[in-house]
Design an enzyme around this catalytic site. Structure first.
Site, PDB file in Angstrom:
ATOM      1  N   GLU A   1       7.399 -47.177  14.600  1.00  0.00           N
ATOM      2  CA  GLU A   1       7.205 -47.742  13.262  1.00  0.00           C
ATOM      3  C   GLU A   1       7.183 -46.612  12.242  1.00  0.00           C
ATOM      4  O   GLU A   1       6.678 -45.519  12.514  1.00  0.00           O
ATOM      5  CB  GLU A   1       5.851 -48.462  13.154  1.00  0.00           C
ATOM      6  CG  GLU A   1       5.682 -49.659  14.050  1.00  0.00           C
ATOM      7  CD  GLU A   1       4.278 -50.276  13.900  1.00  0.00           C
ATOM      8  OE1 GLU A   1       3.632 -50.055  12.858  1.00  0.00           O
ATOM      9  OE2 GLU A   1       3.845 -50.950  14.847  1.00  0.00           O
TER      10      GLU A   1
ATOM     11  N   GLU B   1      -0.743 -50.723  19.426  1.00  0.00           N
ATOM     12  CA  GLU B   1      -1.737 -49.742  18.962  1.00  0.00           C
ATOM     13  C   GLU B   1      -3.110 -49.897  19.615  1.00  0.00           C
ATOM     14  O   GLU B   1      -4.100 -50.229  18.958  1.00  0.00           O
ATOM     15  CB  GLU B   1      -1.852 -49.786  17.434  1.00  0.00           C
ATOM     16  CG  GLU B   1      -0.569 -49.359  16.748  1.00  0.00           C
ATOM     17  CD  GLU B   1      -0.732 -49.063  15.262  1.00  0.00           C
ATOM     18  OE1 GLU B   1      -1.625 -49.641  14.628  1.00  0.00           O
ATOM     19  OE2 GLU B   1       0.047 -48.250  14.742  1.00  0.00           O
TER      20      GLU B   1
HETATM   21  C1  GLA Z   1       0.516 -50.614  12.391  1.00  0.00           C
HETATM   22  C2  GLA Z   1       0.778 -51.875  13.172  1.00  0.00           C
HETATM   23  C3  GLA Z   1       1.731 -52.821  12.495  1.00  0.00           C
HETATM   24  C4  GLA Z   1       1.467 -52.884  11.011  1.00  0.00           C
HETATM   25  C5  GLA Z   1       1.561 -51.496  10.439  1.00  0.00           C
HETATM   26  C6  GLA Z   1       1.389 -51.430   8.954  1.00  0.00           C
HETATM   27  O1  GLA Z   1       1.310 -49.560  12.720  1.00  0.00           O
HETATM   28  O2  GLA Z   1       1.242 -51.606  14.470  1.00  0.00           O
HETATM   29  O3  GLA Z   1       1.579 -54.100  13.078  1.00  0.00           O
HETATM   30  O4  GLA Z   1       0.215 -53.435  10.764  1.00  0.00           O
HETATM   31  O5  GLA Z   1       0.521 -50.721  11.003  1.00  0.00           O
HETATM   32  O6  GLA Z   1       1.553 -50.119   8.475  1.00  0.00           O
END
Ligand code: GLA
Ligand code: ZN
Length: 684
Positions: free
Chosen positions: A317, A153
């Site tokens: 995710e 991210e």
């Molecule tokens: C982000 C991060 C993960 C985690 C999620 C929690 O997407 O990439 O490491 O912290 O949030 O929702």
């Protein structure tokens, strides 16, 4: 060259952090049994394990990761291997403080949290390349290695001296001379003329923060800096594993918050990424908007991500149950997990992946949803939901390689425009809402099951029957020309209030609208009336009166004819919506912001005229049902999803197959359960 990920099955899995469990081998063993049970075939590992991989500078420990590869391969699974740059070990920051970010006030951060390193620091770049190289050398040839996942991210900015110097170089390269820069920034204003490149400093609340051109260039620079860091990470991987594709997880945020991710221009970033992947966290069980409204916004976000490369993408995710960072972390209602997971597949995702496979026992995310929770049972609701989706994906294996149906409708979305419009000291900050405007334009098409592509200004417009270009405040002359060519050659264009005000340098167009816009819409813009939230005007369209709000553009007519007129105030009787014929196409200008009632009336008329309505074999009776289509040359798959707790009906008009029951379905009325999903197929 576009590289396509060739998959043999849909991916199901997610982030896995076995490095947290190295002193509990029984947990890791059980995890893999449970993965099998839930049809989990993919793990993303290593995202935050730098401190385990390299506990001291130059001392590496890979045995535990070798073991994970062995286990995954024994189950014929895939590893998406992350590079660990998102979180550096403490020793690294201690020894080389330059890797820590500096904020806009010039304060260097202490070590802490994650995803907050300087993107310029040569030391950090070197350390990251070294560890990436080691990973590629050790795992590049492993059968289980599917893809590289670069960092995590990407986002944020650093104002350190190294970054300031890089910014100055970037500006020198862009403007060549200080005169050019001074002109573009209109820096005579408030005596801000630069006389030396070293006087340039990034925007700061302690210095310049209303210097519009500088602000925008800084945002552009931050994207380029981030992308250059990304490219640097990829370099050794491409060298050692040229055939392994790379991705990085983009952010979709929480769609209910009504904003697309703001920090980086993903349309520019996407050109450097082989496969788009993103993290999707809609708060399905909220109390302030209907599930269908949120599904519309989530559908749009999926379309944004697919459209970045106009090809299938991955969900990297999502949560099996709830997150821990929404204002209220409510769990999904029964059925919602399958509903939301398959929505993504319906829009062209080839995976359902989760954060996280095994819940961390402590620290800030210990209560974030996970496939395997603290009680480590396969009897939790989340586990059963995940197992269900695992079964679905297995049954849908044959859709791997199919794409979302080609769209005839394109909506233009531009990052420079979003940043510039928000920064412009004009209109009303509360109601500009560029992203909300895009959602409002998208809603009708989503509700009518008409597929939409989200276009950047660099995209080819010609494949589309209808282009919608909302609130295009900052528009280059080139793009105005592109729009005009599109219309002349038979395209249909819809533009809206607040369009064509400034050029790419953030300088106002002199002498009115650029001539290309003027000729395309056949009108001449005069002023925008910004209304207070309690004020309204009305527009009359096809004998019906609709309320308008927030913005009413006033303009004079040239070759256009009015198709709606204002009803109140000093501009009563003036045109509000116009239609202009140009070449073999038409351009419409929506001068006023309205509610969905007008947009539905307007777009349903246009959809009939342009034959946009999707003639598919599944017709619904209610707008809480949405149908998306995936297809290849031979087969077509209808994803029919009910975004309501109430059951609803659809009409099947052809002989289809139910992909979950494997039974033929005759033309008939079928019931879809609350939050239910059906996938029907036909041979084309
Ligand atoms: C982000 C991060 C993960 C985690 C999620 C929690 O997407 O990439 O490491 O912290 O949030 O929702
Ligand atoms: Zn920096």
């Amino acid at each position: 060259m576009t590289k396509k990920l060739k998959l043999t099955e849909l991916l199901h899995g997610g982030d896995y952090n076995p490095d947290q469990w190295l002193d509990h081998p029984e947990v890791i063993k059980k995890d893999f049994q449970l993965f099998k049970e839930a049809n989990i075939n993919t793990v993303t590992v290593d995202t935050f394990s730098w401190a385990t991989l390299e506990p001291n500078e130059g001392e590496y420990h890979f045995e535990w990761l070798d073991d994970i590869f062995d286990r995954v391969e024994a189950q014929n699974g895939h590893v998406i291997l992350a590079t660990p740059s998102g979180a550096r070990p403490r020793w690294l920051a201690e020894k080389y403080p330059e890797v820590l970010r500096v904020n806009e006030k010039g304060e260097r951060a202490l070590f802490g949290e994650r995803q907050n390193h300087c993107y310029t620091s040569p030391v950090y770049r070197e350390k990251v390349q070294t560890i990436n190289r080691k990973l590629a050398e050790r795992y590049g040839q492993r059968k289980g290695l599917l893809m590289w996942h670069i960092s995590n991210e990407f986002g944020g900015e650093c104002h350190c001296e190294l970054c300031q110097a890089a910014f100055r170089d970037w500006l020198k390269n862009k403007y060549q001379t200080l005169d050019n820069l001074n002109h573009a920034y209109w820096s005579g204003f408030w005596a801000h003329k630069y006389t030396n490149w070293n006087q340039i400093h990034s925007p700061s609340s302690e210095g310049d923060y209303t210097f519009l051109g500088l602000n925008l260039d800084w945002k552009r620079f931050v994207t380029e800096r981030t992308v250059s860091f990304f490219d640097m990470e990829v370099e050794p991987l491409h060298e050692i594993t040229p055939k392994i594709l790379v991705t990085t997880n983009f952010m979709g945020g929480n769609p209910a918050e009504s904003h697309v991710f703001y920090d980086l221009d993903y349309q520019k970033f996407a050109k450097h990424v082989d496969v788009i992947s993103w993290d999707s966290y809609p708060n399905w069980a909220n109390d302030y908007e209907s599930t269908a409204e949120l599904a519309m916004k989530t559908g749009l976000m999926n379309d944004v991500m697919r459209s970045l490369k106009h090809q299938n993408y991955l969900i990297m995710e999502s949560t099996p149950s709830q997150v821990n960072w929404h204002p209220f972390n409510r769990s999904k209602r029964p059925g919602m997990h399958e509903m939301g997971s398959l929505q993504q597949i319906a829009h062209g995702a080839d995976s359902v992946m989760y954060f996280q496979l095994h819940q961390s026992r402590g620290a800030s995310e210990m209560y974030h949803g996970a496939v395997i929770t603290h009680n480590m049972s396969d009897q939790t609701r989340a586990f059963k939901d995940v197992r269900q989706v695992g079964n679905d994906l297995k049954q849908l294996k044959k859709i791997t390689g199919t794409s979302r149906q080609t769209a005839k409708v394109g909506i233009v979305f531009d990052y420079d425009n979003m940043w510039a419009l928000d920064d412009s000291r004009n209109y009303a900050n509360k109601t500009k809402k560029y992203w909300r405007t895009i959602q409002d334009q998208y809603r009708y098409f989503w509700q009518q099951d008409i597929p939409v592509e989200i276009l950047s200004v660099d995209d080819d417009l010609t494949p589309y029957t209808l282009i919608i270009d909302p609130m295009h405040f900052m528009m280059s002359k080139n793009f105005a020309t592109k729009l005009q060519d599109y219309v002349r050659q038979g395209g249909h264009l819809v533009g809206t209030y607040i369009t064509g005000m400034v050029d790419k340098d953030f300088l106002a167009y002199l002498g009115g609208w650029p001539s290309k816009l003027h000729d395309t819409y056949g009108i001449e813009f005069t002023e925008t009336d910004t209304l207070y939230p309690t004020q309204h005007n009305h527009i009359k369209y096809r004998d019906e009166v609709f309320e308008s709000k927030d913005y009413c553009d006033l303009f004079s007519l040239d070759s256009a004819k009015p198709i709606a007129t204002y009803q109140d105030d000093f501009y009563a009787g003036d045109p509000a919506v116009t239609e202009n014929k140009l070449g073999t196409g038409k351009a419409y200008y929506l001068g006023a912001r309205t509610d969905a009632d007008f947009l539905n009336a307007f777009y349903s008329q246009l959809s009939k005229e342009l034959d946009l309505l999707n003639t598919i074999a599944v017709t619904k009776q209610t707008s809480t049902i949405n149908v998306q289509v995936r297809e290849d040359e031979i087969n077509r798959y209808y994803f029919v999803i009910n975004y309501s707790h109430k059951k609803a009906e659809v009409l099947i008009t052809k002989d289809l197959m139910d992909e979950f029951t494997n039974q033929p379905v005759r033309p008939s009325t079928q019931t879809i359960n609350g939050y239910g999903v059906k996938v029907y197929s036909e041979m084309k």
